[in-house]
Design a protein around this motif. Structure first.
Motif, PDB file in Angstrom:
ATOM      1  N   GLN A   1      -6.489  11.034  -0.010  1.00 54.03           N
ATOM      2  CA  GLN A   1      -7.878  11.025   0.511  1.00 54.03           C
ATOM      3  C   GLN A   1      -8.292  11.685   1.814  1.00 54.03           C
ATOM      4  O   GLN A   1      -8.524  11.206   2.697  1.00 54.03           O
TER       5      GLN A   1
ATOM      6  N   TRP B   1     -16.670   2.817  -8.822  1.00 49.70           N
ATOM      7  CA  TRP B   1     -17.684   3.441  -7.823  1.00 49.70           C
ATOM      8  C   TRP B   1     -18.927   2.547  -7.722  1.00 49.70           C
ATOM      9  O   TRP B   1     -19.313   2.320  -6.568  1.00 49.70           O
TER      10      TRP B   1
ATOM     11  N   LYS C   1     -20.915  17.084   0.634  1.00 55.64           N
ATOM     12  CA  LYS C   1     -22.097  16.315   0.189  1.00 55.64           C
ATOM     13  C   LYS C   1     -21.612  15.070  -0.547  1.00 55.64           C
ATOM     14  O   LYS C   1     -20.994  15.207  -1.526  1.00 55.64           O
ATOM     15  N   CYS C   2     -22.183  13.994  -0.219  1.00 55.79           N
ATOM     16  CA  CYS C   2     -21.809  12.617  -1.013  1.00 55.79           C
ATOM     17  C   CYS C   2     -22.761  12.526  -2.082  1.00 55.79           C
ATOM     18  O   CYS C   2     -23.845  12.565  -1.858  1.00 55.79           O
ATOM     19  N   PRO C   3     -22.185  12.385  -3.252  1.00 53.30           N
ATOM     20  CA  PRO C   3     -22.729  12.228  -4.518  1.00 53.30           C
ATOM     21  C   PRO C   3     -23.620  10.923  -4.687  1.00 53.30           C
ATOM     22  O   PRO C   3     -24.444  10.877  -5.300  1.00 53.30           O
TER      23      PRO C   3
ATOM     24  N   SER D   1     -15.671  10.645  -6.988  1.00 53.70           N
ATOM     25  CA  SER D   1     -16.950  10.028  -7.361  1.00 53.70           C
ATOM     26  C   SER D   1     -17.863  10.848  -8.403  1.00 53.70           C
ATOM     27  O   SER D   1     -18.061  12.066  -7.754  1.00 53.70           O
ATOM     28  N   PRO D   2     -18.348  10.143  -9.339  1.00 57.91           N
ATOM     29  CA  PRO D   2     -18.977  10.938 -10.148  1.00 57.91           C
ATOM     30  C   PRO D   2     -20.569  11.228  -9.474  1.00 57.91           C
ATOM     31  O   PRO D   2     -20.819  10.746  -8.481  1.00 57.91           O
ATOM     32  N   ASN D   3     -21.240  12.346  -9.917  1.00 59.66           N
ATOM     33  CA  ASN D   3     -22.377  12.767  -8.977  1.00 59.66           C
ATOM     34  C   ASN D   3     -23.443  12.720 -10.172  1.00 59.66           C
ATOM     35  O   ASN D   3     -23.621  13.386 -11.158  1.00 59.66           O
TER      36      ASN D   3
ATOM     37  N   GLY E   1     -18.568   4.526   1.346  1.00 61.64           N
ATOM     38  CA  GLY E   1     -17.252   4.679   0.854  1.00 61.64           C
ATOM     39  C   GLY E   1     -17.086   5.604  -0.488  1.00 61.64           C
ATOM     40  O   GLY E   1     -16.019   5.616  -1.188  1.00 61.64           O
ATOM     41  N   CYS E   2     -18.046   6.259  -0.899  1.00 65.34           N
ATOM     42  CA  CYS E   2     -17.864   7.267  -1.951  1.00 65.34           C
ATOM     43  C   CYS E   2     -16.975   8.289  -1.373  1.00 65.34           C
ATOM     44  O   CYS E   2     -16.776   8.436   0.042  1.00 65.34           O
ATOM     45  N   THR E   3     -16.604   9.355  -2.348  1.00 62.29           N
ATOM     46  CA  THR E   3     -15.846  10.411  -1.965  1.00 62.29           C
ATOM     47  C   THR E   3     -16.874  11.489  -2.150  1.00 62.29           C
ATOM     48  O   THR E   3     -17.284  12.040  -3.162  1.00 62.29           O
TER      49      THR E   3
ATOM     50  N   LYS F   1      -6.911  15.722  -1.434  1.00 60.65           N
ATOM     51  CA  LYS F   1      -7.773  14.751  -1.925  1.00 60.65           C
ATOM     52  C   LYS F   1      -7.468  13.561  -2.701  1.00 60.65           C
ATOM     53  O   LYS F   1      -7.721  12.587  -2.513  1.00 60.65           O
ATOM     54  N   GLU F   2      -7.006  14.108  -3.892  1.00 57.01           N
ATOM     55  CA  GLU F   2      -6.687  13.110  -4.900  1.00 57.01           C
ATOM     56  C   GLU F   2      -5.585  12.230  -4.435  1.00 57.01           C
ATOM     57  O   GLU F   2      -5.898  10.962  -4.530  1.00 57.01           O
TER      58      GLU F   2
ATOM     59  N   ASN G   1     -18.049  15.547  -2.085  1.00 58.85           N
ATOM     60  CA  ASN G   1     -17.668  16.929  -2.525  1.00 58.85           C
ATOM     61  C   ASN G   1     -17.684  17.807  -1.425  1.00 58.85           C
ATOM     62  O   ASN G   1     -18.594  17.966  -0.634  1.00 58.85           O
TER      63      ASN G   1
ATOM     64  N   ASN H   1     -18.787  -1.990  -0.241  1.00 58.67           N
ATOM     65  CA  ASN H   1     -18.850  -1.484   1.103  1.00 58.67           C
ATOM     66  C   ASN H   1     -20.067  -1.951   2.022  1.00 58.67           C
ATOM     67  O   ASN H   1     -20.008  -2.091   3.088  1.00 58.67           O
TER      68      ASN H   1
ATOM     69  N   ALA I   1     -10.499   9.205  -6.272  1.00 54.04           N
ATOM     70  CA  ALA I   1     -10.532  10.583  -5.467  1.00 54.04           C
ATOM     71  C   ALA I   1     -11.805  11.235  -6.044  1.00 54.04           C
ATOM     72  O   ALA I   1     -12.232  12.198  -5.409  1.00 54.04           O
TER      73      ALA I   1
ATOM     74  N   THR J   1     -17.299  -0.018  -5.728  1.00 52.05           N
ATOM     75  CA  THR J   1     -16.919   0.700  -4.272  1.00 52.05           C
ATOM     76  C   THR J   1     -18.116   0.490  -3.362  1.00 52.05           C
ATOM     77  O   THR J   1     -18.257   0.193  -2.175  1.00 52.05           O
TER      78      THR J   1
ATOM     79  N   GLU K   1       0.892  -1.129  -0.023  1.00 47.18           N
ATOM     80  CA  GLU K   1       0.032  -0.077  -0.090  1.00 47.18           C
ATOM     81  C   GLU K   1       0.861   1.316   0.021  1.00 47.18           C
ATOM     82  O   GLU K   1       2.086   1.181   0.539  1.00 47.18           O
TER      83      GLU K   1
ATOM     84  N   ARG L   1     -18.814  -4.711   4.077  1.00 49.83           N
ATOM     85  CA  ARG L   1     -18.300  -4.086   5.506  1.00 49.83           C
ATOM     86  C   ARG L   1     -19.368  -3.983   6.609  1.00 49.83           C
ATOM     87  O   ARG L   1     -18.919  -4.238   7.940  1.00 49.83           O
TER      88      ARG L   1
ATOM     89  N   ILE M   1     -13.435   9.540   2.909  1.00 52.80           N
ATOM     90  CA  ILE M   1     -14.216   8.426   2.542  1.00 52.80           C
ATOM     91  C   ILE M   1     -15.465   8.585   3.311  1.00 52.80           C
ATOM     92  O   ILE M   1     -15.717   8.506   4.661  1.00 52.80           O
ATOM     93  N   CYS M   2     -16.644   8.484   2.598  1.00 55.64           N
ATOM     94  CA  CYS M   2     -17.963   8.728   3.157  1.00 55.64           C
ATOM     95  C   CYS M   2     -18.038   7.532   4.142  1.00 55.64           C
ATOM     96  O   CYS M   2     -17.996   6.350   3.904  1.00 55.64           O
TER      97      CYS M   2
ATOM     98  N   ASN N   1     -26.613  14.214  -6.344  1.00 54.25           N
ATOM     99  CA  ASN N   1     -26.610  14.252  -4.767  1.00 54.25           C
ATOM    100  C   ASN N   1     -27.813  13.160  -4.175  1.00 54.25           C
ATOM    101  O   ASN N   1     -28.448  13.321  -3.310  1.00 54.25           O
TER     102      ASN N   1
END
Lengths: 187, 265, 368
Positions: free
Chosen positions: A92, B175, A126-128, C153-155, A113-115, A88-89, A117, B182, C151, B178, A65, B185, A108-109, C240
């Motif tokens: 993380q 995604w 806000k997690c997309p 996530s598409p939205n 686990g999404c990223t 971030k890139e 914004n 998850n 890094a 992911t 890792e 988990r 990490i949400c 969202n």
């Protein structure tokens, strides 16, 4: 192994203690029963060991890792009330400076686990993926995320730079945000 | 014209009466009842079928041919998937560019389309097949067990499609996986964030952590990466298709053994 | 036109869409004559017309024409068609049974040669499907987005379409339930159907009247709780993870404040006007009681005869089934059924009260 044999033996003894059952042609005799029990015990043990070994095979001993800690620059590089998204890139991590100091939030949400914004206009993460929202502090306030974002260890290195160590995590719901290393207090 | 025709039919007769032809096909043209029996008995592929079947049972109105279509799609996917394997390398470095090359540097660049759309179609036909079987009550005795096999095959179909989703290694892929992984988990006792997992403790040490939980077994790492791509590739190309093929054999076998296509008693 | 679009947008909101579908499905079980050819022709014509003329709307087109969403259009039409086809044949057979005739499948019992009668049909299906798949593959390139980037996530980020029902459940339940327990229950529940359902009728032919309860439950689960969630998850869930009507623009910045409230908040803070107790068990006691009642007491109550229940609860009695199925089958069936209903119940609680958790122990990841 000895244990299993003993078990088979006691099984046999149990049977012997009972009044001799009426033997029908189809019944398994006591002697056969002992061998059967022994055989099946070995078979079950071997199967379990095989499955266990197969399961263990899926978990390698060594993982490669990327290094988990990095230097993020001098504390003065971070403006008060700003979420720094530069790391971030690559790492993380968001680095946030507030009135009292600096903390490093995992990107990490905590839902799936999404990223998320950083929406500076609305002052929230806000997690997309499923719409979880977090305050600048990392506390969740909307959407399905069950708990706040995690923080990482953040300290000053010897050269005065901010050092973030991602291998250590601090969870708010476990009361770990009071740990001095989860938050870099700046006078 | 007459001469040409007799030459062709002469050649055809000579072929079908040759030792080679007769060694392959144990029956003559399927025009007599005897040959209708022989063709089902001697051909391993047609042997999935009985020799005769109730007229009402084989109507399209009744079966919608959904099970058959699903099996056909499985064959199409096996074949196109095999062809794709000649060009695709399951590594982070090459996966994405290999997918682009499949469309551009290979003749008949629709192989990936056939595979992807075929996979989507198979998910739909599996649903509809299950739907039909439910609506005709065909899961009722004596077919309870085969319904269970069918449910597992449905799950395998979804897993096959899911593992395949990662292989192009684009944003959609990473995604979707992911989010999907998850969830593992959150498995009770086996995932780091599952209920009751925190109770599995030896002193201060958590027995289940992100390095040995259910999600790790799936990904081969703490996050979706190189190991994950390889694991999903192996499952997608070998593990799951094998399991599906074995269960399909059981499924078809039991259709025959449980009395053929269902119908009113 | 604008009025129509606004009406559709309004009707596609989660609350309205879900309620309308449920009520519509239930009504169709009561008035089975709507599963006729005439109604189907009209419905399909109108629906197809609206669907395809809607493609002129740029927002609608953008979503529907996305390559990975094309299968959903197939799902929409195929599931609708085959649901009608199955119910139509069922209703036709019911008429025959009522008139004392044999069901359609009972006729033509004579055996025919599989070659050619079945083999040729299969060949024809294969050829048509093969050609269709070729055309689809040539016309529509498979989607490929930007290379994977951990890094960014598409939205919105969506699961594969066939899992969007699960992703929708994740909005209302925590992952351990929506991602692990419910899928397991779905699989186990499906496999258990033949062992729970002891109705000997309706084996091997289409019918509705002879298996009303089985078909109603299955269709509700399959059509409303699965296919509808898949379709709305594909077409209506936007940036969202907000809901957007089919003719609405997917605005990345639309804000929908959702403040989460738990049952404990309702009881302690809003009800008694005091802060939450620090002891988690005391804090969550009401939620725990509610959940235990739902999974533990309710099935027992439902097993009791009608007249032994208080008047306002008599409608929940399933004593008839308890008598018919015996305790083991009854309890297994009812618990699976209640687990299925827990999804719509939580959905309505969320829409009505912003309720997030009935029981919340974030400390040990045990939230319901």
């Amino acid at each position: 192994m000895a244990q299993e044999e003993k078990k088979a033996a006691t099984d046999g003894a149990d049977k012997a203690a009972k009044p001799a059952a009426k033997k029908k042609g189809k019944d398994v005799s006591r002697r056969e029963f002992n061998w059967l029990a022994l055989g099946w015990t070995f078979f079950a043990a071997a199967t379990a060991a095989g499955l266990g070994a197969m399961g263990r095979f899926m978990f390698p001993n060594v993982l490669t890792e990327p290094p988990s800690s990095f230097k993020a620059g001098l504390p003065s590089d971070f403006a008060i009330g700003v979420v720094d998204t530069r790391f971030k890139e690559a790492y993380q991590v968001w680095i946030v400076r507030n009135e009292e100091g600096i903390y490093a939030l995992s990107t990490i949400c905590t839902h799936l686990g999404c990223t998320p914004n950083w929406l500076s206009a609305e002052s929230k993460f806000k997690c997309p993926c499923h719409g979880s929202g977090f305050y600048m502090s990392g506390i969740n306030f909307e959407g399905p995320a069950p708990r706040p974002l995690e923080r990482h260890r953040i300290v000053l290195a010897e050269d005065g730079q901010v050092l973030v160590d991602k291998s250590r995590i601090y969870k708010q719901e476990a009361g770990q945000w009071s740990d001095p290393e989860s938050f870099l207090t700046l006078a | 014209m007459e001469k040409v025709w007799s030459a062709i039919s002469g050649a055809w007769d000579a072929t079908t009466e040759s030792q080679v032809w007769k060694s392959v096909f144990r029956h003559g043209a399927v025009t007599s009842n005897r040959n209708r029996v022989l063709v089902m008995m001697s051909n391993v592929f047609l042997h999935l079928h009985p020799v005769k079947s109730r007229k009402a049972g084989i109507k399209l109105r009744y079966t919608w041919c959904m099970g058959g279509i699903t099996f056909f799609l499985f064959l199409v996917l096996t074949f196109t998937g095999l062809l794709l394997m000649f060009y695709y390398r399951p590594t982070v470095q090459y996966a994405y560019s290999d997918i682009i090359d499949l469309g551009e540097h290979v003749p008949l660049g629709v192989m990936r389309e056939l595979h992807r759309w075929g996979a989507h179609a198979m998910v739909i036909t599996v649903w509809l097949h299950m739907f039909r079987v439910f609506m005709t009550g065909s899961y009722k005795p004596p077919r309870e067990f085969n319904w269970g096999i069918g449910v597992i095959l449905l799950v395998l179909t979804l897993l096959l499609s899911f593992t395949g989703y990662l292989l192009p290694w684009d944003q959609l892929a990473i995604w979707a996986i992911t989010v999907g992984s998850n969830m593992a988990r959150a498995t009770p006792l086996l995932g780091t964030e599952g209920p009751l997992t925190a109770a599995l403790k030896l002193g201060e040490i958590n027995l289940v952590n992100s390095g040995n939980d259910a999600r790790f077994a799936l990904l081969g790492a703490r996050s979706v990466g190189e190991n994950t791509l390889l694991r999903f590739y192996v499952l997608h190309c070998v593990g799951l298709p094998l399991a599906a093929a074995v269960l399909m054999a059981v499924h078809f076998w039991r259709v025959r053994k449980d009395g053929g296509i269902s119908g009113p008693m | 036109m604008e009025f129509f679009k606004n009406a559709v947008n309004w009707a596609s909101g989660p609350t309205v869409l879900f309620t309308l579908s449920t009520v519509g499905l239930l009504l169709s079980f009561k008035y089975t004559q709507i599963w006729s050819k005439k109604v189907a022709y009209i419905f399909f014509a109108v629906f197809a017309l609206v669907y395809f003329t809607s493609m002129l709307d740029p927002n609608f087109y953008l979503i529907v024409a996305k390559p990975d969403n094309v299968p959903i259009t197939f799902v929409l039409f195929l599931v609708a068609f085959f649901t009608w086809y199955a119910m139509y044949q069922g209703v036709e057979n019911d008429k025959r049974i009522e008139a004392g005739e044999d069901v359609l499948e009972k006729q033509e019992q004579e055996k025919v040669w599989v070659w050619p009668d079945l083999v040729y049909t299969e060949l024809l299906c294969m050829v048509i499907l093969g050609v269709g798949l070729m055309v689809w593959s040539i016309l529509l390139p498979a989607p490929l987005e930007q290379p994977a980037n951990p890094a960014d996530s598409p939205n919105p980020s969506k699961a594969p379409w066939y899992f969007l029902g699960l992703q929708e459940m994740l909005v209302y339940y925590d992952p351990w339930l929506a991602g692990v327990v419910f899928p397991t229950l779905i699989i186990v529940g499906l496999m258990a159907i033949p062992y729970i359902d002891t109705n000997p009728k309706g084996n091997g032919y289409f019918t509705f009247k002879e298996r009303k309860a089985e078909i109603a439950i299955f269709l509700y689960g399959f059509l409303v709780l699965w296919v509808l969630l898949v379709i709305s998850g594909t077409f209506l869930r936007g940036p969202n993870w907000n809901f957007f009507g089919p003719y609405e623009y997917w605005d990345q910045h639309r804000i929908e404040p959702l403040l989460n409230v738990h049952v404990s908040d309702f009881f302690w803070v809003r009800g008694l006007g005091r802060p939450l107790p620090s002891n988690p068990i005391v804090r969550e006691f009401l939620g725990i009681i509610l959940v235990l009642f739902y999974v533990g007491v309710l099935p027992v109550l439902m097993a009791r005869p009608r007249e032994k229940l208080p008047k306002f609860l008599q409608w929940i009695s399933l004593n008839k089934y308890f008598q018919k199925m015996g305790p083991a089958r009854y309890y297994l069936g009812v618990i699976l059924f209640l687990a299925m209903l827990s999804l719509p119940i939580k959905m309505y609680l969320r829409w009505a009260f912003n309720l997030k958790y009935v029981v919340a122990f974030p400390e040990i990841f045990f939230n319901i």
